[in-house]
Scaffold this motif. Structure first.
Motif, mmCIF file in Angstrom:
data_model
loop_
_atom_site.group_PDB
_atom_site.id
_atom_site.type_symbol
_atom_site.label_atom_id
_atom_site.label_comp_id
_atom_site.label_asym_id
_atom_site.label_seq_id
_atom_site.Cartn_x
_atom_site.Cartn_y
_atom_site.Cartn_z
ATOM 1 N N ALA A 157 -3.500 -14.506 57.848
ATOM 2 C CA ALA A 157 -2.379 -15.361 58.237
ATOM 3 C C ALA A 157 -2.878 -16.559 59.034
ATOM 4 O O ALA A 157 -3.995 -16.560 59.566
ATOM 5 N N LYS A 158 -2.058 -17.583 59.128
ATOM 6 C CA LYS A 158 -2.387 -18.805 59.863
ATOM 7 C C LYS A 158 -1.426 -18.977 61.038
ATOM 8 O O LYS A 158 -0.333 -18.387 61.051
ATOM 9 N N PRO A 159 -1.784 -19.798 62.022
ATOM 10 C CA PRO A 159 -0.884 -20.029 63.163
ATOM 11 C C PRO A 159 0.487 -20.544 62.757
ATOM 12 O O PRO A 159 1.469 -20.359 63.484
ATOM 13 N N GLU A 160 0.564 -21.169 61.577
ATOM 14 C CA GLU A 160 1.851 -21.681 61.105
ATOM 15 C C GLU A 160 2.892 -20.566 60.940
ATOM 16 O O GLU A 160 4.102 -20.817 61.019
ATOM 17 N N LEU A 161 2.433 -19.334 60.710
ATOM 18 C CA LEU A 161 3.365 -18.202 60.624
ATOM 19 C C LEU A 161 4.123 -18.058 61.945
ATOM 20 O O LEU A 161 5.349 -17.886 61.959
ATOM 21 N N PHE A 162 3.419 -18.136 63.061
ATOM 22 C CA PHE A 162 4.043 -17.990 64.372
ATOM 23 C C PHE A 162 4.930 -19.198 64.682
ATOM 24 O O PHE A 162 5.968 -19.061 65.343
ATOM 25 N N GLY A 202 2.736 -7.688 55.714
ATOM 26 C CA GLY A 202 3.777 -8.329 54.907
ATOM 27 C C GLY A 202 4.629 -9.329 55.648
ATOM 28 O O GLY A 202 5.594 -9.858 55.092
ATOM 29 N N ALA A 203 4.298 -9.623 56.914
ATOM 30 C CA ALA A 203 5.155 -10.489 57.718
ATOM 31 C C ALA A 203 5.219 -11.918 57.189
ATOM 32 O O ALA A 203 6.259 -12.574 57.280
#
Length: 395
Positions: free
Chosen positions: A163-168, A314-315
């Motif tokens: 995952a990347k920081p863009e998810l947060f 899966g988030a």
């Protein structure tokens, strides 16, 4: 037979920045009176009070409750870090369910200082000492306590699942859209994913920006729990009941099989959620609305998976599909969560309770989740304790 526990009244005050609030005892008394008024009860009806706060001297709970009325009842003070408010709720629920009392006040408040959370008692062992050494070994970077733990857990998640920081950033932007409809939220300005990413870095090593972290906040919230018999006898609103609740603490695996995700409570959350689902005879797919502990956007992502809302890893798809907001599978943090509403430690769990009770009553106005019948609350404290509570609207 255990008594069915009804949430007869809830109340909270708008959260504020440190330095802009009333003293803790005034805030606490105001929230308690709001809950009493909501329930249609007098302070003399309260048989016991459980009061939660993290930063304060002994018997601060008495100081707040005495402002409402001095009736000689037992008053118990609770401190369980960020899960303090729901720990008070947990104790109050046990008292009513066991028949030890028919009407109990659960109250939480916090008068906080600006800046990062800190340890005040430096002349004795820290409750985090054994965890701090593990975090240092796994992360290799120093930072304020909460940033280090939750930022490190977010980095571990990114490393593990790509995952990347863009998810947060997407999670934080969602919180702001929800908070725009909450008059009690501290921050109501809508921000975009890009604005979250462009905000100042507070922990560059893990890609955490300032907007991904909840602010230090002052405030208070309260709930009145009663037995079903008491509610019916007094003609109280008995539409919302606590149908299952669990409190968990850390297992040995957090030190025997070190993981930053584990150290911030994913295991405690998973255990508590499993117990609640089993006791209520439901699954995560049955939940309509959720208030979860998003002290950092990173922790909201970890909690999706620990609560079983999506598979492990899966988030990213869960968020991209909009399954964490209106129109998706679940509405998470309709209040705006800790990220936007604020996080006065002792009050947070009871503020979550207030939001969910209003949702199940159909009184959440522009935030209303249509047809909500089952509501899940998740409140986490490092050190550690986790409380998961399931509320149900009467048919």
């Amino acid at each position: 037979m255990p008594s069915r526990v009804i949430v007869a009244g809830v109340g909270m005050i708008p959260f504020t920045k440190p330095g802009a609030c009333e003293p803790y005892d005034v805030m606490g008394a105001t929230a308690a009176v709001k809950a009493l008024d909501d329930a249609g009860l007098h302070h003399s009806d309260i048989q016991q009070a459980i009061v939660g706060y993290v930063y304060g001297d002994s018997t601060c709970g008495q100081a707040a409750v005495y402002r409402v009325g001095m009736s000689g009842i037992p008053i118990i003070n609770v401190n369980n870090n960020c899960s303090t408010g729901s720990s008070a709720l947990f104790m109050a629920r046990q008292l009513v369910e066991s028949g030890a009392a028919e009407c109990v006040l659960a109250l939480g408040f916090e008068q906080m200082r600006p800046g990062a959370l800190e340890i005040f008692w430096n002349d004795r062992p820290s409750p985090f000492s054994r965890f701090d050494s593990i975090v240092a070994d796994l992360l290799g970077q120093d930072a304020p306590l909460a940033l280090k733990y939750f930022g490190g857990a977010g980095k571990e998640y990114m490393d593990r699942y790509g995952a990347k920081p863009e998810l947060f950033a997407k999670v934080r932007a969602k919180a702001s859209r929800h908070a725009a409809n909450n008059p009690l939220a501290l921050f109501r300005k809508v921000v975009t994913d890009d604005e979250v990413m462009a905000s100042p870095m507070v922990f560059p090593h893990v890609g955490m920006t300032r907007l991904m972290a909840c602010p230090p906040t002052c405030g208070a919230a309260a709930a009145i729990l009663v037995s079903e018999e008491f509610a019916r006898k007094r003609g109280l609103d008995h539409r919302v009941a606590i149908v299952a609740q669990a409190m968990t603490t850390d297992r040995a695996e957090v030190v025997e099989q070190p993981s930053l995700i584990g150290l911030v409570g994913a295991g405690m959350t998973r255990d508590a959620a499993r117990q609640v689902y089993q006791r209520a005879g439901v699954g995560p797919e049955d939940i309509d609305v959720i208030e979860l502990h998003d002290c950092f956007a990173q922790n909201e992502v970890l909690t999706y998976e620990a609560l079983g809302l999506c598979p492990e890893g899966g988030a990213e798809k869960f968020v991209a599909d909009g399954d964490n907001t209106y129109g998706g599978r679940y509405v998470t943090n309709p209040s705006g969560g800790l990220l936007s509403k604020g996080h006065p430690l002792g009050a947070t769990g009871l503020a979550q309770c207030t939001e969910l009770v209003q949702q199940l009553r159909g009184r959440a106005e522009a935030r209303q989740v249509e047809g909500a019948k089952l509501a899940l609350q998740h409140n986490l404290g490092l050190g550690g304790a986790c409380v998961v509570t399931l509320y149900q609207r009467a048919a």
